[in-house]
Write an enzyme that holds these catalytic residues in place. Structure first.
Site, PDB file in Angstrom:
ATOM      1  N   TYR A  11       0.761  -1.127  -0.064  1.00 57.57           N
ATOM      2  CA  TYR A  11       0.098  -0.007  -0.160  1.00 57.57           C
ATOM      3  C   TYR A  11       0.890   1.472   0.133  1.00 57.57           C
ATOM      4  CZ  TYR A  11      -3.270   3.334   2.108  1.00 57.57           C
ATOM      5  OH  TYR A  11      -4.198   4.545   2.316  1.00 57.57           O
ATOM      6  N   SER A 124       6.295   3.563  13.063  1.00 57.18           N
ATOM      7  CA  SER A 124       4.642   4.072  13.336  1.00 57.18           C
ATOM      8  C   SER A 124       4.535   4.707  14.590  1.00 57.18           C
ATOM      9  CB  SER A 124       4.186   2.392  13.431  1.00 57.18           C
ATOM     10  OG  SER A 124       2.968   2.648  14.172  1.00 57.18           O
ATOM     11  N   TYR A 148       3.792  -6.307  17.327  1.00 60.05           N
ATOM     12  CA  TYR A 148       3.885  -5.281  16.016  1.00 60.05           C
ATOM     13  C   TYR A 148       4.686  -4.286  16.510  1.00 60.05           C
ATOM     14  CZ  TYR A 148       3.089  -1.976  12.575  1.00 60.05           C
ATOM     15  OH  TYR A 148       3.020  -0.938  11.701  1.00 60.05           O
ATOM     16  N   LYS A 152       8.738  -2.457  15.618  1.00 61.31           N
ATOM     17  CA  LYS A 152       8.960  -0.998  15.219  1.00 61.31           C
ATOM     18  C   LYS A 152      10.004  -0.379  16.169  1.00 61.31           C
ATOM     19  CE  LYS A 152       6.572  -1.308  11.562  1.00 61.31           C
ATOM     20  NZ  LYS A 152       7.181  -1.603  10.447  1.00 61.31           N
ATOM     21  N   ARG A 289     -12.847  -0.771  21.545  1.00 59.83           N
ATOM     22  CA  ARG A 289     -11.923  -2.182  21.225  1.00 59.83           C
ATOM     23  C   ARG A 289     -10.758  -2.104  22.243  1.00 59.83           C
ATOM     24  NH1 ARG A 289      -9.476  -1.545  14.967  1.00 59.83           N
ATOM     25  NH2 ARG A 289      -8.534   0.317  15.875  1.00 59.83           N
TER      26      ARG A 289
HETATM   27  P1  NAD Z   1       1.595  -3.600   3.260  1.00 62.80           P
HETATM   28  O1  NAD Z   1       1.215  -4.829   3.432  1.00 62.80           O
HETATM   29  O2  NAD Z   1       0.602  -3.158   2.103  1.00 62.80           O
HETATM   30  O3  NAD Z   1       3.039  -3.686   2.305  1.00 62.80           O
HETATM   31  C1  NAD Z   1       3.869  -4.310   2.921  1.00 62.80           C
HETATM   32  C2  NAD Z   1       4.562  -4.939   1.713  1.00 62.80           C
HETATM   33  O4  NAD Z   1       5.942  -5.660   2.268  1.00 62.80           O
HETATM   34  C3  NAD Z   1       3.584  -5.939   1.001  1.00 62.80           C
HETATM   35  O5  NAD Z   1       3.809  -5.623  -0.239  1.00 62.80           O
HETATM   36  C4  NAD Z   1       4.155  -7.399   1.408  1.00 62.80           C
HETATM   37  O6  NAD Z   1       3.988  -8.267   0.156  1.00 62.80           O
HETATM   38  C5  NAD Z   1       5.913  -7.031   1.480  1.00 62.80           C
HETATM   39  N1  NAD Z   1       6.407  -7.979   2.534  1.00 62.80           N
HETATM   40  C6  NAD Z   1       6.286  -8.281   3.614  1.00 62.80           C
HETATM   41  N2  NAD Z   1       7.142  -8.903   4.180  1.00 62.80           N
HETATM   42  C7  NAD Z   1       8.163  -9.170   3.120  1.00 62.80           C
HETATM   43  C8  NAD Z   1       9.407  -9.955   3.053  1.00 62.80           C
HETATM   44  N3  NAD Z   1       9.758 -10.581   4.093  1.00 62.80           N
HETATM   45  N4  NAD Z   1       9.939  -9.757   2.036  1.00 62.80           N
HETATM   46  C9  NAD Z   1       9.403  -8.969   0.729  1.00 62.80           C
HETATM   47  N5  NAD Z   1       8.373  -8.325   0.943  1.00 62.80           N
HETATM   48  C10 NAD Z   1       7.771  -8.562   2.026  1.00 62.80           C
HETATM   49  O7  NAD Z   1       1.651  -2.568   4.276  1.00 62.80           O
HETATM   50  P2  NAD Z   1       1.499  -0.990   4.250  1.00 62.80           P
HETATM   51  O8  NAD Z   1       0.403  -0.360   4.888  1.00 62.80           O
HETATM   52  O9  NAD Z   1       2.086  -0.410   2.932  1.00 62.80           O
HETATM   53  O10 NAD Z   1       2.775  -0.603   5.260  1.00 62.80           O
HETATM   54  C11 NAD Z   1       4.271  -0.444   5.106  1.00 62.80           C
HETATM   55  C12 NAD Z   1       5.306  -0.351   6.094  1.00 62.80           C
HETATM   56  O11 NAD Z   1       4.474   0.819   6.995  1.00 62.80           O
HETATM   57  C13 NAD Z   1       5.030  -1.718   7.118  1.00 62.80           C
HETATM   58  O12 NAD Z   1       6.348  -1.849   7.616  1.00 62.80           O
HETATM   59  C14 NAD Z   1       3.982  -1.106   8.172  1.00 62.80           C
HETATM   60  O13 NAD Z   1       4.161  -1.685   9.220  1.00 62.80           O
HETATM   61  C15 NAD Z   1       4.469   0.393   8.250  1.00 62.80           C
HETATM   62  N6  NAD Z   1       3.167   1.074   8.857  1.00 62.80           N
HETATM   63  C16 NAD Z   1       2.161   0.994   8.276  1.00 62.80           C
HETATM   64  C17 NAD Z   1       0.930   1.764   8.865  1.00 62.80           C
HETATM   65  C18 NAD Z   1      -0.508   1.558   8.173  1.00 62.80           C
HETATM   66  O14 NAD Z   1      -1.318   2.174   8.699  1.00 62.80           O
HETATM   67  N7  NAD Z   1      -0.571   1.049   6.828  1.00 62.80           N
HETATM   68  C19 NAD Z   1       1.079   2.560   9.837  1.00 62.80           C
HETATM   69  C20 NAD Z   1       2.268   2.643  10.422  1.00 62.80           C
HETATM   70  C21 NAD Z   1       3.396   2.035   9.749  1.00 62.80           C
HETATM   71  C1  UD1 Z   2      -4.504   0.679  14.029  1.00 63.11           C
HETATM   72  C2  UD1 Z   2      -3.264  -0.214  14.684  1.00 63.11           C
HETATM   73  C3  UD1 Z   2      -2.011   0.726  14.500  1.00 63.11           C
HETATM   74  C4  UD1 Z   2      -1.839   1.404  13.165  1.00 63.11           C
HETATM   75  C5  UD1 Z   2      -2.817   2.244  12.693  1.00 63.11           C
HETATM   76  C6  UD1 Z   2      -2.610   2.460  11.363  1.00 63.11           C
HETATM   77  C7  UD1 Z   2      -4.522  -1.207  16.487  1.00 63.11           C
HETATM   78  C8  UD1 Z   2      -4.966  -1.351  17.706  1.00 63.11           C
HETATM   79  N1  UD1 Z   2      -3.603  -0.236  16.165  1.00 63.11           N
HETATM   80  O1  UD1 Z   2      -4.510   2.078  14.826  1.00 63.11           O
HETATM   81  O2  UD1 Z   2      -0.769   0.216  15.148  1.00 63.11           O
HETATM   82  O3  UD1 Z   2      -0.525   2.188  13.234  1.00 63.11           O
HETATM   83  O4  UD1 Z   2      -4.116   1.564  12.718  1.00 63.11           O
HETATM   84  O5  UD1 Z   2      -2.843   1.807  10.350  1.00 63.11           O
HETATM   85  O6  UD1 Z   2      -5.036  -1.870  15.355  1.00 63.11           O
HETATM   86  N2  UD1 Z   2     -12.765   2.332  14.880  1.00 63.11           N
HETATM   87  C9  UD1 Z   2     -14.133   2.098  14.844  1.00 63.11           C
HETATM   88  N3  UD1 Z   2     -14.711   1.313  14.125  1.00 63.11           N
HETATM   89  C10 UD1 Z   2     -13.991   0.435  13.090  1.00 63.11           C
HETATM   90  C11 UD1 Z   2     -12.609   0.559  12.949  1.00 63.11           C
HETATM   91  C12 UD1 Z   2     -11.993   1.588  13.869  1.00 63.11           C
HETATM   92  O7  UD1 Z   2     -14.971   2.875  15.575  1.00 63.11           O
HETATM   93  O8  UD1 Z   2     -14.383  -0.627  12.421  1.00 63.11           O
HETATM   94  C13 UD1 Z   2     -12.166   3.537  15.233  1.00 63.11           C
HETATM   95  C14 UD1 Z   2     -10.914   3.022  16.451  1.00 63.11           C
HETATM   96  O9  UD1 Z   2     -11.460   2.766  17.617  1.00 63.11           O
HETATM   97  C15 UD1 Z   2     -10.065   4.241  16.387  1.00 63.11           C
HETATM   98  C16 UD1 Z   2     -10.189   4.803  14.995  1.00 63.11           C
HETATM   99  O10 UD1 Z   2     -11.421   4.290  14.646  1.00 63.11           O
HETATM  100  O11 UD1 Z   2     -10.659   5.342  17.315  1.00 63.11           O
HETATM  101  C17 UD1 Z   2      -8.906   4.339  14.034  1.00 63.11           C
HETATM  102  O12 UD1 Z   2      -8.929   2.905  13.898  1.00 63.11           O
HETATM  103  P1  UD1 Z   2      -8.019   2.228  12.951  1.00 63.11           P
HETATM  104  O13 UD1 Z   2      -8.176   2.869  11.680  1.00 63.11           O
HETATM  105  O14 UD1 Z   2      -7.885   0.883  13.270  1.00 63.11           O
HETATM  106  O15 UD1 Z   2      -6.389   2.834  13.322  1.00 63.11           O
HETATM  107  P2  UD1 Z   2      -5.708   2.898  14.883  1.00 63.11           P
HETATM  108  O16 UD1 Z   2      -6.712   2.509  16.081  1.00 63.11           O
HETATM  109  O17 UD1 Z   2      -5.223   4.230  15.111  1.00 63.11           O
END
Ligand code: NAD
Ligand code: UD1
Length: 331
Positions: A11, A124, A148, A152, A289
């Protein structure tokens, strides 16, 4: 620069590949496709109007990673590859520790071996734990409640120690707040497997008719309207933050919050979505939650001052683009 993007089909990785290509960088993506599809790479190339190199490899595998570094003159690495589901990390801690930490080790050691001096890491906001908002980069990290979050914090520590011991290895630790939305083209976005955990994809699937109604997890938090407050950031703003972080990377370790600095409650996001799309979002209030915090938003002044980067897209654009992508991908 020539940049290796680990997790480049995912993503945030795919949006960042687009931003890198558009900024004139060359991109090599490496992904084992465990949570993404190869066709995303083609879509990124289409959006940017430029080609990139793709390796379908596991970045925990030293030999595979070595091949990529041996084949290309790499200037920098952005490391997105990892598992990211908080709940799943509690059920499968060893898988999470292994994948998320070994990938950091293997990629950073390859940088040492091949003299690659720039490393940008996906951290994160979860590492702040229950600190007081707004979260500032100088805060002590509080223990997170799940594996998780620990992966990080540990990866941040590994990269910090590596940079201290190896002058010339420059590290940027980017702490993301809540990435949402999709590329304005509607071609790439987030397509979670199964029922989404996160709020925005849940809302789009409710409005699409795939899910019955949104459950709002608690309206008794000490927030503006009782529902949880988060700092939602458009994924393209986040992607552009990575380009700025690479461009400004200097000696040592640098930590940046990537958020908007604005808190939005669940109810405010629901109302914004209704306004942006002109639909009603059916919802019910249920209990909190487990593990959720009341408020999470960033102090973004450091990224503004040092990277010259600021999030530009507002909550309406986030909703509109998330909705456009929901309508464009088939499941
Ligand atoms: P995502 O799952 O869409 O992307 C991660 C990608 O890494 C995927 O395409 C997956 O196939 C690949 N991958 C996983 N393990 C692998 C490995 N061992 N070798 C090669 N490829 C591998 O997730 P994202 O939302 O794009 O997140 C990217 C990064 O950002 C992650 O490290 C995630 O923890 C961090 N992050 C995401 C969020 C969020 O809300 N999406 C928030 C904070 C941090
Ligand atoms: C989650 C992850 C966090 C990650 C972040 C961004 C958890 C405990 N934490 O956090 O590690 O970095 O996503 O991807 O999963 N909510 C509802 N109904 C729903 C879904 C969410 O009310 O069906 C509320 C939650 O209570 C929260 C807000 O929406 O207040 C955002 O939730 P969410 O999108 O899951 O993100 P985080 O909780 O911030």
């Amino acid at each position: 620069m020539q940049i290796l993007v680990a997790g480049g089909a995912g993503y945030i990785g795919s949006h960042t590949c687009t931003a890198l290509l558009e900024a004139g960088h060359r991109v090599i993506a490496a992904d084992n496709l465990c949570n993404s599809k190869a066709e995303t790479i083609i879509k990124v190339e289409h959006i940017a109007g430029k080609d990139m190199v793709f390796y379908e490899i596991d970045v925990t595998d030293t030999a595979s990673v070595d091949t990529v570094f041996a084949n290309h003159e790499i200037d920098g690495v952005i490391h997105f590859a990892g598992f990211k589901a908080v709940g799943e990390s509690v059920e499968k801690p060893l898988d999470y520790y292994y994948n998320n930490i070994v990938s950091t080790m293997v990629l950073s050691r390859a940088c040492m071996k091949y003299g690659v001096g720039k490393f940008v890491f996906s951290s994160s906001a979860t590492v702040y734990g229950e600190n007081q908002v707004p979260f500032v980069e100088t805060m002590d990290l509080l223990p997170t409640t799940n594996p998780y979050g620990e992966t990080k914090a540990v990866s941040e520590r590994i990269l910090t120690d590596a940079a201290r011991a190896n002058p010339g290895f420059k590290v940027s630790l980017l702490r993301y707040f809540n990435p949402v939305g999709a590329h304005e083209s509607g071609l790439i976005g987030e397509s979670p497997n199964g029922i989404p955990n996160n709020l925005m994809p849940f809302i789009t699937q409710v409005v699409k008719g795939k899910l019955d109604r949104l459950q709002i997890f608690g309206n008794d938090y000490p927030t503006i309207d009782g529902t949880g407050v988060r700092d939602y950031i458009h994924v393209m703003d986040l992607a552009e933050g990575h380009v700025s972080a690479l461009d400004h990377l200097t000696e040592g370790v640098h930590i940046y919050n990537l958020g908007t600095g604005q808190g939005t409650s669940v109810l405010q996001l629901v109302r914004a979505f209704e306004e942006a799309i002109g639909v009603e979002v059916p919802f019910e209030i249920v209990t909190r939650r487990p593990g959720d915090i009341a408020e999470c938003y960033a102090d973004v002044s450091k990224a503004q001052e040092e990277l010259g980067w600021t999030a530009r897209r507002d909550i309406i654009a986030m909703c509109r683009d998330a909705w456009r992508f929901e309508n464009s991908y088939s499941d």
